[in-house]
Each structure stands twice: as C-alpha cells, then as structure tokens.
Design a protein around this motif. Structure first.
Motif, PDB file in Angstrom:
ATOM      1  N   VAL A 208       0.827  -1.209   0.000  1.00  0.00           N
ATOM      2  CA  VAL A 208       0.000   0.000   0.000  1.00  0.00           C
ATOM      3  C   VAL A 208       0.860   1.257   0.000  1.00  0.00           C
ATOM      4  N   GLU A 209       2.101   1.161   0.494  1.00  0.00           N
ATOM      5  CA  GLU A 209       3.002   2.312   0.434  1.00  0.00           C
ATOM      6  C   GLU A 209       3.228   2.718  -1.023  1.00  0.00           C
ATOM      7  N   ARG A 210       3.273   1.750  -1.915  1.00  0.00           N
ATOM      8  CA  ARG A 210       3.467   2.031  -3.341  1.00  0.00           C
ATOM      9  C   ARG A 210       2.144   2.433  -4.004  1.00  0.00           C
ATOM     10  N   PHE A 211       1.081   1.691  -3.729  1.00  0.00           N
ATOM     11  CA  PHE A 211      -0.187   1.954  -4.402  1.00  0.00           C
ATOM     12  C   PHE A 211      -0.725   3.344  -4.060  1.00  0.00           C
ATOM     13  N   TYR A 212      -0.630   3.728  -2.791  1.00  0.00           N
ATOM     14  CA  TYR A 212      -1.155   5.026  -2.353  1.00  0.00           C
ATOM     15  C   TYR A 212      -0.048   6.062  -2.160  1.00  0.00           C
ATOM     16  N   GLU A 213       1.053   5.930  -2.915  1.00  0.00           N
ATOM     17  CA  GLU A 213       2.170   6.857  -2.813  1.00  0.00           C
ATOM     18  C   GLU A 213       1.736   8.300  -3.016  1.00  0.00           C
ATOM     19  N   SER A 214       0.934   8.546  -4.023  1.00  0.00           N
ATOM     20  CA  SER A 214       0.523   9.913  -4.342  1.00  0.00           C
ATOM     21  C   SER A 214      -0.210  10.576  -3.180  1.00  0.00           C
ATOM     22  N   GLU A 215      -1.089   9.829  -2.530  1.00  0.00           N
ATOM     23  CA  GLU A 215      -1.856  10.387  -1.419  1.00  0.00           C
ATOM     24  C   GLU A 215      -1.037  10.487  -0.135  1.00  0.00           C
ATOM     25  N   LEU A 216      -0.187   9.495   0.099  1.00  0.00           N
ATOM     26  CA  LEU A 216       0.608   9.473   1.331  1.00  0.00           C
ATOM     27  C   LEU A 216       1.727  10.513   1.316  1.00  0.00           C
ATOM     28  N   HIS A 217       2.235  10.858   0.140  1.00  0.00           N
ATOM     29  CA  HIS A 217       3.416  11.717   0.061  1.00  0.00           C
ATOM     30  C   HIS A 217       3.134  13.155   0.451  1.00  0.00           C
ATOM     31  N   GLY A 218       2.100  13.773  -0.087  1.00  0.00           N
ATOM     32  CA  GLY A 218       1.831  15.189   0.167  1.00  0.00           C
ATOM     33  C   GLY A 218       2.505  16.090  -0.855  1.00  0.00           C
ATOM     34  N   GLU A 219       2.609  17.400  -0.538  1.00  0.00           N
ATOM     35  CA  GLU A 219       3.187  18.382  -1.436  1.00  0.00           C
ATOM     36  C   GLU A 219       4.358  19.077  -0.746  1.00  0.00           C
ATOM     37  N   ALA A 220       5.482  19.222  -1.463  1.00  0.00           N
ATOM     38  CA  ALA A 220       6.673  19.853  -0.895  1.00  0.00           C
ATOM     39  C   ALA A 220       6.473  21.356  -0.740  1.00  0.00           C
ATOM     40  N   GLY A 221       7.140  21.937   0.260  1.00  0.00           N
ATOM     41  CA  GLY A 221       7.150  23.379   0.455  1.00  0.00           C
ATOM     42  C   GLY A 221       8.544  23.910   0.183  1.00  0.00           C
ATOM     43  N   LEU A 222       8.814  25.166   0.577  1.00  0.00           N
ATOM     44  CA  LEU A 222      10.150  25.743   0.414  1.00  0.00           C
ATOM     45  C   LEU A 222      10.355  26.846   1.445  1.00  0.00           C
ATOM     46  N   ARG A 223      11.618  27.161   1.676  1.00  0.00           N
ATOM     47  CA  ARG A 223      11.955  28.287   2.541  1.00  0.00           C
ATOM     48  C   ARG A 223      13.117  29.050   1.934  1.00  0.00           C
ATOM     49  N   LYS A 224      13.128  30.400   2.147  1.00  0.00           N
ATOM     50  CA  LYS A 224      14.200  31.253   1.662  1.00  0.00           C
ATOM     51  C   LYS A 224      15.070  31.628   2.851  1.00  0.00           C
ATOM     52  N   VAL A 225      16.382  31.327   2.760  1.00  0.00           N
ATOM     53  CA  VAL A 225      17.292  31.559   3.884  1.00  0.00           C
ATOM     54  C   VAL A 225      18.482  32.406   3.430  1.00  0.00           C
ATOM     55  N   GLU A 226      19.048  33.124   4.368  1.00  0.00           N
ATOM     56  CA  GLU A 226      20.268  33.900   4.134  1.00  0.00           C
ATOM     57  C   GLU A 226      21.447  33.074   4.633  1.00  0.00           C
TER      58      GLU A 226
END
Length: 635
Positions: A208-226
C-alpha cells in the motif's frame, strides 16, 4: 696635435623624446582607464540584473521542505506505519570543491567499513537534480552527529538534516501487506515531479506504500534563507509550508493479522480473510515475513543476500503472488457451474467404484478413497470430496464452460482494487494451451482441472475472493485494503467490478452451502474434526495440492517424502452461513491434507472474528496440529 671628438647633448631632441613618451603614456593611461570604466559600466549597468541575481543567490538560498508522509492505521485506529525523528547526512555536489577529498574525509570521520564506504561513494554520485541534496546516510547516531559537528568547518556542502523517517512497529507480520518505502533511485527520479518531490529522499516501493504513494506523500514546500560565505544558514527570510500527506486507514485488523501470522508459526504459507458484504480485507498474511524497516534506510548487501538465498523465500508475497493448484477447494464452484449450465441437478447421483474412466480409455482416474464412496449426489460429493463425481462433471461440462464459469468467480484474473503486485495466476483454456505449447487440449486435462489439479493455478487472495463471492450468493464486491483516505471513506462500489453471478434457481446456493456445511459438521465430512464444539454454522471445503504427480498405481505416503515434496494443505470457508461475516482462505505449503492442518487454522480465524476471543489459544491449537499432521481424513 690630435683633435678630440665630443658628443654634445641636444636639448631639443631630448624634449621631443620626452614629449613623445609622455604622450604615449598619457594615451595608454587614458586607454586603460577608458577600458576599465567601460568594463565597469558593462558589469554594473548592462549586466546589472545578472550579477545582482548571482550575488543574491550567494547570499539568499531557496531550500525545499519535504512534506510529512501520511500515517497508516488499521481499521480500529491502531498505528501500523509511523514517522520517527532521525538525522540524515546530505551533500550538495555543486557546493563541494573537491568531492573525492570530501568523501574521504567523511569516511574517516564516520569510521565506515570498506563496504559501507563503497556504498557511500555510490550514493554520492547517483543522479540528482542541480543544487538538490543527495542522501548519503540515514538514521545517524549521536556519536556520528557529534563528530560531524566538530568537523563542520572542513565540510562545505555537507549538512546534517533532521527529518522524519518511516518506521513499522510490526514490521515482520505487516511487511507484505503494507510494503515499505526506500530511497529514490535514478529511474524513479526521471519520472517524478521535481517540484512535488523536491527534498524528498524516500518513496513507496511495495504494498500500500506504493499503491497510495501519491496520497501518502503530500506536497513539498520551500523556505528562503540567508547564508554566509561558507553556505551556512544565518536566518530564514520566508517560507511556504509543505502540505502533509493524507493518513491512510486500512481495512486490516491488526489483531486478526497477528493471529494469522502466529497460526502459520513460521511455516511457508498464506492466510487471507475478507468481509464478504464490504469486500474489506481483514487479514493478508504471507509467511515467513521479514523486517521491512531494513529497507527504509537501505539494507546492507550481506543482509539482502541472506534474504534472497533463504530457501523459505521470505521476500516472496505468497498471499498475492504464490501460485498453487486449488485442489478440491474448487468443487463447490464446479458444482454451481454444473447447475448453472444444466449439466446436473442438486439430486444428480453417480456410482463411484473408486475411479473414473474416459470412454474408450483404459486409464483409471482415481478417487482419493481408493475403494470409492458408492452412490454420491451433489451435496455428498462436496462433503466427502469425491473426485469421481467431479471427473464426471468436468467431462460433461468441458474445458470451455469450466473456464468461463470459473473466470466469473475471479480465477485467472486480478481481483483486488488496491493490492499492488497481485498476480492473475492461471485459469487454463484451449486458447491458452495452444498459445503456450502449440498443442490441442486433451480430455484427460479437463479431468485434472475438475479436481483442481493440472495447469490450474490460483493465489490465496483469489481463493478468498471467490469464497466471498460464493458467500454473497454471487454478488461481487471487489476486495480492497483501504478503508479511508484522510477524512474521506473509500467507496464500496469500485471501478471494474465484475458482474454478479446469477442462477436460475436461488435455492441452488442453499444446496451447495449444505454440502459445504457437511464438510465441517457432517459425520462424513473431510474436516469434521474441525467442527467439534462449533458455535455457529460454517461452510468450508478442504483441498490438497500435489507438488508432484504420482503414477497410476502409486500411493502417496508423506512419511517417505522429503518435507518440501509433500502436498500443500488448503482450506476455504465462510461463516456464519445464514449471514456471512468472514471468508477465509488458508494455504500451508507441504503440510499434507487440507482437511487437517489448514482447516484448523481457518476455524481459529473465524472463531476470533465471530466470537471476539481476546486471546485465542494458539499453543493448544499447535499441539492439536502436531497430532493431526500426517493424518489423512480426506481431500
């Protein structure tokens, strides 16, 4: 007197030379100054946007923020897959001046073995998107983290990142059902969305980790750092938070899954349990199992080789990929096919002398009881598992009608909605044999199919699904492992669900069920010992799958055979008959007759589900199995 020569200075000439030189120097200075000013103008005016962007990138960096992977629960909310905090070692190749020297220094700091060092170097050179961190090591311990911190000034481009790592609390018994996550490889990197998987190092590999990969993974974010000149983060300038993956609630019951795993007791086999009305898979066990946590961080070569070379094949998911002859477990389905096609009625009888012969053929196809069962009708043929009745029925039906009717129950097809890697096994036909061997289909092969032998191959999941359809009186509900995704339930009506099976007379279901009930509760039933003390009505059918074929006059003797040459034990059952709540399929490799070993395991599963026993007495059952092993009560 000799006259001497004197060279006199010429002020005019020296002045001309000086002026020429001064003019040349002035022209050179003016030219170089103009060139410098032009270059400065080009860099600061014409290329202003380019270099200010480069400068900003040196000072300000955008870093991906991987999402938190969704958790996995059983049907009762018990956690099956979690995320635990860990520290990973990453490297951005573009920020490293001398990659080989940096790797040598890391190997020395972390005191890696030669084998670990080689794997370390391979990972550092795997294909990676520009300026994306490559994962070198996972799950660092405190000592390694401390050593890296002390030597941080020597390791530009190398970072220790705090992340959440997948962990399976019940890895061995859940390994085949849940699957596992692992490092993203080069092939996967090519097909994955670079934005969505930015900063992500792991992906579902199986289950199920493979079959539902799209749902389990989520969406990546980002941060801006100095950052400073060495690339170290000074402060955070802004961020877009990642969207965590959805939690997945499975239909599995952890305690029933545990019971099934303990019942197999390390023997090679599989148990699948389904709730007929909903299609929810309650247990999906393949034994032996393995520790799936090893694959999350990257299993070492020696451990992986050990799993591959293990004769018991722990990596092989027998529940969905194991191919076994169904044996006599298919006799209720063939009886229904005979009724549906008008070949028999519930009261059709034959006389069994202990064998069957095709017209104009001297070969005898023997019943398991060598002296025969005498007069046999349909219900008794199921109860005593009479082979001669089904030789006759198979011959009258023919392979074409057998294939069509058995396919209706899901044999030879992939039956589940979300079970990744499921095999369709084999439901043989004339066309299949012609394509496979370029040979015609022979009547004797139809007889073998009639008792679940020959070319016919099933998976435990297929047998459990067919049993659930039988329990539903022909109503198809596609099996599934997901009960809910996030806050949304998975619908019962799933795409590509086969059509329901209808009979001309609904009473025929009852007659077949009656025969199956007599298997367990009747005085002649092949699994009558399993029915002792039964508190509900249960229908079942035993099966014995041959590992190798016997000659016409040879007699099977398990004690004289090597363990891996003994017959496989199968049993399928559902209960209670009047309102089925569970359908079970059990296969135990090389355990002998299905009426003994496998039947007891099926009974233990139905007892646990229907009677809600808190602590089934597995030890007592094991003792009973030891007494029954080797006993042949029937097919």
């Amino acid at each position: 007197m000799r006259k001497s020569r004197h060279t006199l200075k010429s002020p005019e000439q020296e002045l001309r030379i000086f002026r020429a030189r001064a003019l040349l120097a002035a022209v050179l200075v003016v030219g170089l100054t103009g060139l410098l000013m032009g270059r400065l103008a080009y860099l600061q005016v014409v290329k202003h946007e380019v270099f200010i962007t480069r400068s900003e990138k040196n000072r300000v960096r955008v870093e991906p923020l991987p999402p938190t992977r969704g958790l996995i629960y059983d049907r009762n909310g018990v956690l099956l897959a979690e995320n635990r905090p860990t520290y990973n070692l990453t490297l951005v190749r573009e920020r490293v001046e001398d990659l080989d020297a940096t790797l040598d220094r890391l190997v020395e700091i972390l005191a890696l073995s030669p084998e670990e060092a080689e794997a370390f170097r391979v990972r550092s050179r795997q294909r990676q998107r520009p300026f994306q961190p490559a994962l070198l090591m996972s799950d660092l311990d405190e000592r390694q983290i401390a050593r890296l911190a002390v030597n941080r000034h020597l390791l530009p481009g190398v970072e220790v990142e705090a992340q959440l790592l997948r962990y399976y609390p019940d890895a061995e018994m859940m390994a085949h059902a849940l699957g596992y996550v692992g490092r993203i490889n080069a092939e996967e990197l090519e097909r994955l969305d670079p934005g969505r998987y930015a900063g992500t190092h792991f992906i579902g590999k199986t289950g199920v980790e493979r079959f539902y990969e799209s749902e389990l993974h989520g969406e990546a974010g980002l941060r801006k750092v100095e950052t400073n000149a060495r690339g170290r983060v000074l402060r955070e300038l802004g961020r877009t938070d990642p969207v965590p993956g959805k939690d997945l609630t499975l239909t599995l019951d952890k305690e029933l899954q545990r019971l099934a795993f303990e019942l197999l007791d390390g023997r090679r086999g599989a148990i699948v349990a389904i709730e007929p009305a909903s299609g929810e898979i309650l247990a999906l066990v393949s034994a032996p199992g393995f520790d799936s946590n090893q694959f999350v961080t990257g299993i070492d070569v020696a451990s992986y080789r050990g799993l591959q070379e293990d004769l018991d094949l722990p990596l092989y998911n027998r529940a969905i990929r194991g191919h076994y002859p169904p044996g006599s477990t298919i006799k209720p389905f063939l009886a229904l096919a005979g009724l549906k096609e008008g070949v028999i009625t519930p009261d059709t009888t034959i006389y069994d002398p202990g064998y069957y012969q095709l017209p104009n053929d001297s070969r005898r196809y023997r019943n398991w009881l060598r002296w025969g069962h005498g007069r046999v009708d349909m219900e008794r043929s199921i109860a005593v598992s009479n082979n001669t009745y089904y030789y006759t029925l198979a011959h009258d039906l023919g392979i074409d009608r057998i294939h069509a009717n058995m396919t209706d129950f899901g044999f030879g097809t992939r039956v589940a909605h979300d079970v990744f890697g499921e095999s369709d096994a084999l439901m043989p036909s004339r066309d299949w044999k012609r394509g496979r061997f370029n040979q015609p289909w022979y009547p004797g092969e139809t007889l073998s199919v009639g008792i679940g032998q020959g070319y016919w191959q099933i998976t435990p999941l297929q047998l459990a699904t067919a049993t659930a359809v039988l329990a539903n009186r022909g109503d198809w509900v596609k099996p599934r492992l997901a009960k809910g995704l996030g806050d949304d339930p998975v619908p019962t009506a799933l795409p590509e669900t086969p059509e329901d099976i209808t009979l001309a007379n609904e009473g025929w279901w009852d007659r077949v069920f009656s025969g199956m009930e007599k298997v367990i509760s009747g005085h002649e039933g092949t699994a009558r010992r399993t029915g002792v003390g039964l508190e509900y009505r249960m229908g079942g059918k035993s099966g014995t799958a041959q590992v190798f074929s016997l000659g016409q006059d040879e007699k099977y003797n398990a004690e004289e055979l090597a363990e891996r040459l003994r017959d496989h034990a199968l049993f399928m059952a559902f209960a209670p008959i009047e309102a089925p709540q569970i359908a079970v399929a059990v296969i135990v490799e090389n355990a002998g007759g299905g009426s003994t070993h496998a039947a007891h395991l099926a009974r233990a599963m139905t007892d646990a589900w229907l009677l809600d026993e808190e602590e089934p007495d597995v030890e007592s059952l094991r003792e009973e199995l030891e007494e029954d092993d080797g006993r042949v009560a029937g097919n």
